[in-house]
Motif scaffolding. Structure first.
Motif, PDB file in Angstrom:
ATOM      1  N   ASN A  13       0.824  -1.214   0.000  1.00 16.25           N
ATOM      2  CA  ASN A  13       0.000   0.000   0.000  1.00 16.25           C
ATOM      3  C   ASN A  13       0.858   1.264   0.000  1.00 16.25           C
ATOM      4  OD1 ASN A  13      -2.464  -1.282  -0.150  1.00 16.25           O
ATOM      5  ND2 ASN A  13      -2.759  -1.331   2.056  1.00 16.25           N
ATOM      6  N   GLY A  14       1.945   1.247  -0.772  1.00 18.64           N
ATOM      7  CA  GLY A  14       2.806   2.409  -0.927  1.00 18.64           C
ATOM      8  C   GLY A  14       3.955   2.517   0.066  1.00 18.64           C
ATOM      9  N   ALA A  15       3.947   1.747   1.134  1.00 19.59           N
ATOM     10  CA  ALA A  15       5.036   1.772   2.118  1.00 19.59           C
ATOM     11  C   ALA A  15       6.123   0.788   1.683  1.00 19.59           C
ATOM     12  CB  ALA A  15       4.523   1.415   3.507  1.00 19.59           C
ATOM     13  N   LEU A  69       2.596  -4.806   7.770  1.00 15.46           N
ATOM     14  CA  LEU A  69       2.438  -5.733   6.645  1.00 15.46           C
ATOM     15  C   LEU A  69       1.062  -6.391   6.620  1.00 15.46           C
ATOM     16  CD1 LEU A  69       5.885  -7.496   7.019  1.00 15.46           C
ATOM     17  CD2 LEU A  69       5.243  -5.883   5.218  1.00 15.46           C
ATOM     18  N   ASP A  70       0.311  -6.243   7.693  1.00 19.41           N
ATOM     19  CA  ASP A  70      -0.972  -6.928   7.855  1.00 19.41           C
ATOM     20  C   ASP A  70      -2.065  -6.202   7.079  1.00 19.41           C
ATOM     21  OD1 ASP A  70      -2.873  -8.708   8.694  1.00 19.41           O
ATOM     22  OD2 ASP A  70      -3.023  -7.910  10.722  1.00 19.41           O
ATOM     23  N   TYR A  92      -2.278 -10.306   3.449  1.00 22.69           N
ATOM     24  CA  TYR A  92      -1.251 -11.019   4.204  1.00 22.69           C
ATOM     25  C   TYR A  92      -1.858 -12.308   4.740  1.00 22.69           C
ATOM     26  CZ  TYR A  92       2.588 -11.979   7.357  1.00 22.69           C
ATOM     27  OH  TYR A  92       3.643 -12.578   7.983  1.00 22.69           O
ATOM     28  N   VAL A  93      -1.127 -13.417   4.613  1.00 23.76           N
ATOM     29  CA  VAL A  93      -1.568 -14.689   5.186  1.00 23.76           C
ATOM     30  C   VAL A  93      -0.460 -15.229   6.082  1.00 23.76           C
ATOM     31  CG1 VAL A  93      -3.144 -15.275   3.302  1.00 23.76           C
ATOM     32  CG2 VAL A  93      -0.788 -16.029   3.192  1.00 23.76           C
ATOM     33  N   ALA A 107       7.196 -12.909   4.783  1.00 26.75           N
ATOM     34  CA  ALA A 107       5.859 -12.391   4.507  1.00 26.75           C
ATOM     35  C   ALA A 107       5.298 -13.089   3.276  1.00 26.75           C
ATOM     36  CB  ALA A 107       5.908 -10.887   4.273  1.00 26.75           C
ATOM     37  N   ARG A 108       4.055 -13.531   3.379  1.00 25.45           N
ATOM     38  CA  ARG A 108       3.356 -14.148   2.245  1.00 25.45           C
ATOM     39  C   ARG A 108       2.050 -13.406   2.038  1.00 25.45           C
ATOM     40  NH1 ARG A 108       3.396 -19.244  -0.611  1.00 25.45           N
ATOM     41  NH2 ARG A 108       1.338 -19.681  -1.454  1.00 25.45           N
TER      42      ARG A 108
END
Length: 118
Positions: A13-15, A69-70, A92-93, A107-108
């Motif tokens: 989201n842009g970060a 990241l969530d 995120y999962v 991270a997935r």
């Protein structure tokens, strides 16, 4: 499932986040399996959907938290030396467990489809 080298950044989201040099992804679609016909060879195939995903080790920088990241239904961009993978919408999962020794986590993100941009 391609494994990329030359990974540069991950944007959620842009970060922007620092990442390991390798990552894996799949653009989604369908997977097929052969149906054997009792000694007659192949009699067809079955299909099922496959989720698109991006998976990479993320290093958290100053002021960044694993909860950053969530995301749910966000835009995920993996920028590499030779291409960019865009997963949108992506979620995120998994869990957000950080490896304290490296201040990182794997991270997935999964979604219905992704695309490659050269």
């Amino acid at each position: 499932m391609p494994t990329l080298a030359g990974v540069q950044t991950l944007s959620v989201n842009g970060a922007a986040f620092a990442v390991a040099e390798t990552a894996s992804y799949n653009i989604g679609g369908k997977t097929r399996e052969n149906i054997a016909g009792g000694g007659k060879g192949s009699v067809g195939f079955s299909q099922k959907g496959r989720a698109a995903f991006i998976e990479v080790e993320v290093f958290l920088g100053e002021g960044q938290k694993s909860s950053d990241l969530d995301v749910h239904a966000g835009e995920i961009k993996l920028e590499c030396a030779d291409r960019t993978i865009i997963l949108s919408p992506g979620s995120y999962v998994g869990d957000l467990n950080v490896d304290a020794s490296k201040n990182s986590l794997t991270a997935r993100f999964e979604g219905s489809s992704a695309r490659e941009v050269s």
